[in-house]
Design a protein around this motif. Structure first.
Motif, short mmCIF file in Angstrom:
data_model
loop_
_atom_site.label_atom_id
_atom_site.label_comp_id
_atom_site.label_asym_id
_atom_site.label_seq_id
_atom_site.Cartn_x
_atom_site.Cartn_y
_atom_site.Cartn_z
N ALA A 49 0.85 -1.20 0.00
CA ALA A 49 0.00 0.00 0.00
C ALA A 49 0.88 1.25 0.00
O ALA A 49 0.61 2.23 -0.72
N ALA A 50 1.97 1.22 0.77
CA ALA A 50 2.87 2.39 0.84
C ALA A 50 3.56 2.63 -0.51
O ALA A 50 3.74 3.79 -0.92
N LEU A 51 3.91 1.55 -1.21
CA LEU A 51 4.55 1.73 -2.52
C LEU A 51 3.63 2.44 -3.49
O LEU A 51 4.05 3.33 -4.24
N PHE A 52 2.34 2.06 -3.49
CA PHE A 52 1.38 2.72 -4.39
C PHE A 52 1.11 4.15 -3.93
O PHE A 52 0.98 5.06 -4.75
N GLY A 53 1.03 4.35 -2.62
CA GLY A 53 0.82 5.70 -2.10
C GLY A 53 1.94 6.64 -2.52
O GLY A 53 1.71 7.78 -2.92
N ALA A 54 3.17 6.13 -2.47
CA ALA A 54 4.33 6.97 -2.82
C ALA A 54 4.34 7.32 -4.30
O ALA A 54 5.01 8.27 -4.71
N ARG A 55 3.61 6.58 -5.11
CA ARG A 55 3.56 6.85 -6.55
C ARG A 55 2.29 7.60 -6.94
O ARG A 55 1.89 7.62 -8.11
N GLY A 56 1.59 8.15 -5.98
CA GLY A 56 0.46 9.04 -6.27
C GLY A 56 -0.88 8.36 -6.41
O GLY A 56 -1.87 8.99 -6.80
N PHE A 57 -0.96 7.08 -6.10
CA PHE A 57 -2.27 6.41 -6.16
C PHE A 57 -3.11 6.80 -4.95
O PHE A 57 -2.58 7.14 -3.88
N SER A 58 -4.44 6.75 -5.11
CA SER A 58 -5.35 7.17 -4.03
C SER A 58 -6.29 6.03 -3.65
O SER A 58 -6.35 5.00 -4.32
N ASN A 59 -7.09 6.27 -2.60
CA ASN A 59 -8.09 5.29 -2.14
C ASN A 59 -7.51 3.88 -2.09
O ASN A 59 -8.08 2.94 -2.64
N ILE A 60 -6.38 3.76 -1.46
CA ILE A 60 -5.70 2.46 -1.42
C ILE A 60 -6.32 1.60 -0.32
O ILE A 60 -6.46 2.05 0.83
#
Ligand SMILES: C[S@@+](CC[C@H](N)C(=O)[O-])C[C@H]1O[C@@H](n2cnc3c(N)ncnc32)[C@H](O)[C@@H]1O
Length: 299
Positions: free
Chosen positions: A267-278
Motif C-alpha cells: 500500500a505504501a509503494l502505491f501511495g508513494a507513486r500518487g495512487f489514491s483510495n488504497i
C-alpha cells in the motif's frame, strides 16, 4: 484421481468400475504416478490441469498452479471493471486471472503478459479452452515492456468457433498481431494504446531466501520465475507501482495479490507513486490478500 488419469476414466466411470482389477498393462502407469506424487509433485501437475474459479486450466512446467487464494483478486476485478472495460494482466501464468474475469464479464476484453513464452502459450490455450480467446490478447515480455513492445509474438490457438476441426492448434497460417483481427478485444494495440481500465497482477512475491523452506510441491515444482519476488519479496510491486499510471485511464485501478504480511508495504509503494483510495482486502481466511489502488490524476 491418479488411477482414473492413468486409466483414462472420469470420476463416474472410476466409481462404476471400482471392483475391477487395474489392467496389467496400466499397473506401471499407476505406480509411476504414485511414485511421482510421493516425491512431492502435486496431483494437479500429474494430471496436467487444475480447477480455478469453476473453470479448468491446463498446466505446464512454466506455469504456477492457480491457487484458491487468487480467487479474491478475480472477485474484486469483476466488480471493478467498468462496462466494456479493458484489462491488463501482468504475469499471467496459466491465464487464470484474466480468463476467469472475462468468462464472467462478456462485455470486457484484455491483454495478458508474461516473461515466459511457455507460460504464455499455455495461457493462450486456456483462453480458447474457456471460450474467451477472442477477447484476450497476449504479449511476451518483462512487465510493462511487453505492452510497449511490437506485438505478434506467438501464433494463436484456434477455437471458439473459428476452428472448423474443433481442436486447438499452433499451426495458424498467419501471425496474430496482438488482436487486430476483429472482435471485442481487438482494438489496435501498441505503445500508444495504454488506456486500460484495470491492471491486475499476482506477481512473484516470495522473499528469495524463503523459497527453499517451502513445501516440495512449491519449491521443487512451481517455476522459480513465478515465486521469487527478490530479496524482500517486493521487487515486482515497485515496478508495477512506478509504471502502472502510464498505462491506466484516469480513474483506472490496479489490483495486486500480495503475501499475508505485505499489505502495509505494498500500500505504501502505491501511495508513494500518487495512487489514491488504497485498500487492503482480506481473503476468506482473514489474511491480507489483495491491494487495490486508484489512479485519479491521469498522470
Ligand atoms: C505468482 S505467478 C502468477 C501466475 C498467475 N497470474 C496466477 O495467479 O496463477 C507470477 C507470474 O509472473 C511471471 N513473471 C515473473 N517475472 C516476470 C516479469 N519480469 N515480467 C512478466 N512476467 C513475469 C511468471 O512467469 C509467472 O507466470
Amino acid at each position: 484421481m491418479l488411477t482414473g488419469h492413468a486409466l483414462g476414466l472420469d470420476a463416474l466411470d472410476l466409481a462404476r468400475r471400482e471392483h475391477e482389477p487395474v489392467p496389467l498393462e496400466a499397473v506401471g502407469r499407476v505406480a509411476d504416478l504414485l511414485q511421482r506424487r510421493m516425491s512431492g509433485e502435486s496431483v494437479a501437475r500429474l494430471i496436467g490441469e487444475r480447477e480455478f474459479y469453476g473453470l479448468s486450466f491446463g498446466l505446464n512446467s512454466a506455469t504456477l498452479e492457480p491457487r484458491p487464494d487468487t480467487e479474491l483478486l478475480v472477485d474484486l476485478a469483476i466488480k471493478a471493471l467498468p462496462s466494456g472495460g479493458r484489462l491488463l494482466d501482468l504475469g499471467t501464468g496459466t491465464g487464470c486471472v484474466p480468463i476467469a474475469i472475462l468468462a464472467n464479464r462478456t462485455d470486457a476484453s484484455g491483454l495478458a503478459t508474461d516473461l515466459s513464452p511457455e507460460a504464455l502459450e499455455m495461457a493462450q490455450a486456456n483462453a480458447a479452452r474457456n471460450g474467451v480467446g477472442e477477447r484476450l490478447d497476449f504479449a511476451l515480455g518483462d512487465w510493462f515492456a511487453a505492452v510497449e513492445a511490437p506485438p505478434a509474438l506467438i501464433p494463436p490457438h484456434k477455437g471458439e468457433g473459428d476452428d472448423e476441426h474443433g481442436t486447438l492448434s499452433h499451426a495458424h497460417p498467419s501471425p496474430r498481431w496482438g488482436g487486430t483481427e476483429g472482435g471485442v478485444g481487438s482494438q489496435p494495440r501498441g505503445p500508444n494504446d495504454c488506456g486500460f481500465d484495470l491492471i491486475t497482477s499476482n506477481p512473484p512475491y516470495i522473499t528469495s531466501a524463503v523459497i527453499e523452506t517451502l513445501a516440495p510441491e512449491v519449491k521443487d515444482f512451481d517455476p522459480r520465475l513465478a515465486l521469487d519476488g527478490g530479496p524482500d519479496g517486493l521487487a515486482p510491486y515497485r515496478i508495477i507501482a512506478a509504471e502502472a499510471g502510464r498505462f491506466l485511464k484516469p480513474g483506472g485501478q490496479v489490483l495486486v495479490e500480495i503475501g499475508y504480511d505485505q499489505g502495509a508495504s505494498v500500500a505504501a509503494l502505491f501511495g508513494a507513486r500518487g495512487f489514491s483510495n488504497i485498500a487492503v482486502h482480506r481473503d476468506l481466511g482473514g489474511l491480507d490478500r489483495v491491494v487495490v489502488a486508484h489512479h485519479l490524476s491521469g498522470s
